[in-house]
Design a protein around this motif. Structure first.
Motif, PDB file in Angstrom:
ATOM      1  N   ALA A 240     -16.854   3.921   3.413  1.00 50.63           N
ATOM      2  CA  ALA A 240     -16.399   3.769   1.988  1.00 50.63           C
ATOM      3  C   ALA A 240     -15.091   4.538   1.882  1.00 50.63           C
ATOM      4  O   ALA A 240     -14.145   3.854   1.060  1.00 50.63           O
ATOM      5  CB  ALA A 240     -17.513   5.091   1.497  1.00 50.63           C
ATOM      6  N   LEU A 241     -14.543   5.472   2.602  1.00 54.17           N
ATOM      7  CA  LEU A 241     -13.006   5.856   2.841  1.00 54.17           C
ATOM      8  C   LEU A 241     -12.083   4.710   3.205  1.00 54.17           C
ATOM      9  O   LEU A 241     -11.232   4.686   2.559  1.00 54.17           O
ATOM     10  CB  LEU A 241     -13.007   6.942   3.618  1.00 54.17           C
ATOM     11  N   ILE A 242     -12.537   4.156   4.194  1.00 51.42           N
ATOM     12  CA  ILE A 242     -11.531   2.936   4.524  1.00 51.42           C
ATOM     13  C   ILE A 242     -11.698   1.739   3.412  1.00 51.42           C
ATOM     14  O   ILE A 242     -10.547   1.283   3.006  1.00 51.42           O
ATOM     15  CB  ILE A 242     -12.114   2.565   5.744  1.00 51.42           C
ATOM     16  N   THR A 243     -12.611   1.395   2.872  1.00 50.29           N
ATOM     17  CA  THR A 243     -12.721   0.648   1.619  1.00 50.29           C
ATOM     18  C   THR A 243     -11.922   0.887   0.468  1.00 50.29           C
ATOM     19  O   THR A 243     -11.024   0.152  -0.244  1.00 50.29           O
ATOM     20  CB  THR A 243     -13.799  -0.142   1.444  1.00 50.29           C
ATOM     21  N   LEU A 244     -12.129   2.286   0.249  1.00 48.55           N
ATOM     22  CA  LEU A 244     -11.410   3.007  -0.964  1.00 48.55           C
ATOM     23  C   LEU A 244      -9.957   2.998  -0.845  1.00 48.55           C
ATOM     24  O   LEU A 244      -8.928   3.050  -1.535  1.00 48.55           O
ATOM     25  CB  LEU A 244     -12.076   3.945  -1.443  1.00 48.55           C
ATOM     26  N   GLY A 245      -9.356   3.559   0.547  1.00 49.22           N
ATOM     27  CA  GLY A 245      -8.426   4.188   0.937  1.00 49.22           C
ATOM     28  C   GLY A 245      -7.375   3.238   1.554  1.00 49.22           C
ATOM     29  O   GLY A 245      -6.083   3.255   1.299  1.00 49.22           O
ATOM     30  N   VAL A 246      -7.856   2.046   2.064  1.00 45.21           N
ATOM     31  CA  VAL A 246      -7.024   1.083   2.843  1.00 45.21           C
ATOM     32  C   VAL A 246      -6.966  -0.172   2.017  1.00 45.21           C
ATOM     33  O   VAL A 246      -5.826  -0.776   1.678  1.00 45.21           O
ATOM     34  CB  VAL A 246      -7.122   0.970   4.172  1.00 45.21           C
ATOM     35  N   VAL A 247      -8.110  -0.846   1.987  1.00 51.76           N
ATOM     36  CA  VAL A 247      -8.352  -2.194   1.477  1.00 51.76           C
ATOM     37  C   VAL A 247      -7.860  -2.238   0.237  1.00 51.76           C
ATOM     38  O   VAL A 247      -8.247  -1.584  -0.692  1.00 51.76           O
ATOM     39  CB  VAL A 247      -9.803  -2.717   1.789  1.00 51.76           C
TER      40      VAL A 247
END
Length: 428
Positions: free
Chosen positions: A386-393
């Protein structure tokens, strides 16, 4: 806690370099216990590779749960895994890590056979929570077991070797699972799920042959209230190291979720790079994970290994971001370079944090310390996607720079925090 002096103390000679894990020209380790653990790891990782490859399709296509339902259930199950890590570590200290591993993995074998029998969402939630909690408990007790049965000078290198074995065996399991995906029948999926359960049974049987060590904890009637408390939860430097190590663990969500989405959505690289990325990472981890443990014999040195790893992860993030907008050929070249740099950061940070988690643990409470450390890892694995999808993508270069900075700060901070831990250890 251990009383290893800081590296700046001139009167303490550097420890001798550990003996090689394997003899020249040999695939298997020379140490008989590590050799036995290798075969146990192969059985476990093969089963996991089978199950993880087909699980998403199994839950949705065969069992009939919605994609959103599966996502929520697996998140809740991940939370159960986090909560199970700490008591599993305390149980390992009290009753012995080998005994705890055998009991938990045997119950996990039985529980895993329940997936084909599921009816209704509540049953899916309950079984997923139980199996995930057992799995994280096994991981914690197994980490404590490594500290008990492997020579102290080889426990980090041995764990690195077993991680390389895990990657190879999981890859083979994934290839075998391709047969199930090709057949695409309920019978084939259920057979694969049961094969995973059998692998847990083989792990339990193999663990029976691992040398036993007596549990360190005193009988409950003689334990004071202070002794019943978890020492790792009162060790502030160790908690800080656990938190910083958990930040570095975000790299796995980045590789498994962020990189594939980035390649497909935001670069002109061919989609086959998604599969190539995992192949590159697996190959480099297998080749270099054991070598990365060199120089981690003391906490100060292990922290500096983490520092180098964190900076490499940051550089990898920068390279991933630079692939945006390039031609297919240039994007492929830059992504390949980013994957190589990221793998270098991965093997270094894993080696360094493993060494810190062992060296800074209490001598009589290894399970408790590994329980807290693994809880931090499990929490990151749960929230990481979730952090990756919200913070990077969707955030482009800014998102990659933000995560790169996070990795760099965590790596840098581990150096002074490890010194703090060593000073506390010297006073204990």
């Amino acid at each position: 806690m251990t009383t290893t002096s800081t590296d700046s103390t001139p009167s303490v000679p550097a420890p001798p370099a550990p003996a090689p894990i394997r003899a020249p020209g040999r695939l298997l380790p020379t140490d008989p216990v590590l050799r036995l653990l290798t075969w146990i790891t192969v059985a476990n990782a093969l089963g996991n590779g089978l199950f993880f490859t087909i699980s998403a399709l199994y839950f949705t296509r065969i069992l009939g749960y919605g994609v959103a339902q599966v996502g929520v259930v697996l998140t809740v199950a991940g939370l159960c895994g986090v909560l199970a890590s700490i008591p599993a570590g305390r149980a390992a200290d009290r009753w012995g890590s080998k005994r705890v591993v055998i009991v938990l993995v045997a119950v996990e074998a039985v529980g895993s056979t329940g997936y084909p029998l599921l009816h209704g969402l509540p049953a899916f939630v309950l079984l997923s929570c139980v199996v995930t909690a057992l799995d994280r408990g096994v991981a914690t007790a197994r980490s404590a077991l490594y500290a008990e049965v492997l020579p102290s000078e080889q426990r980090v290198a041995g764990r690195a070797y077993l991680r390389a074995v895990t990657n190879v065996a999981m890859g083979l399991g994934g290839i075998l699972a391709g047969l199930t995906l090709q057949a695409d029948t309920r019978f084939a999926y259920n057979l694969t799920v049961l094969a995973n359960a059998v692998s847990y049974g083989l792990v339990a049987l193999g663990m029976l042959r691992v040398p036993s060590r007596p549990a360190a904890a005193a009988p409950s009637v003689a334990r004071t209230r202070a002794e019943r408390r978890n020492p790792a939860l009162r060790d502030l430097p160790f908690l800080a190291i656990t938190g910083l190590s958990a930040v570095l663990t975000l790299q796995f969500a980045m590789l498994e979720v962020g990189v594939p989405l980035w390649i497909v959505r935001d670069t002109h690289a061919p989609r086959v790079m998604v599969a190539v990325s995992m192949t590159i990472n697996t190959a480099l981890v297998v080749l270099f994970q054991v070598r990365a443990t060199r120089g981690t014999e003391q906490p100060g040195r292990a922290a500096r290994v983490c520092l180098r790893g964190g900076l490499l992860l940051a550089a990898g993030c920068l390279l991933f971001g630079l692939a945006h907008g390039l031609s297919p050929l240039l994007a492929t070249v830059v992504l390949t370079l980013a994957l190589v740099v990221e793998a270098g950061g991965e093997v270094l940070t894993q080696a360094g944090t493993w060494a810190l988690s062992y060296d800074l643990a209490g001598d009589r409470a290894v399970g408790a310390y590994q329980g807290v450390f693994n809880a931090g890892t499990a929490a990151t694995l749960m929230v990481g996607p979730a952090l990756i999808t919200l913070g990077v993508v969707g955030h482009g270069m800014l998102g990659w720079l933000g995560f790169g900075l996070l990795f760099a700060v965590a790596g840098v901070a581990l150096v002074p925090v490890s010194r703090w831990a060593q000073r506390r250890a010297a006073l204990a």
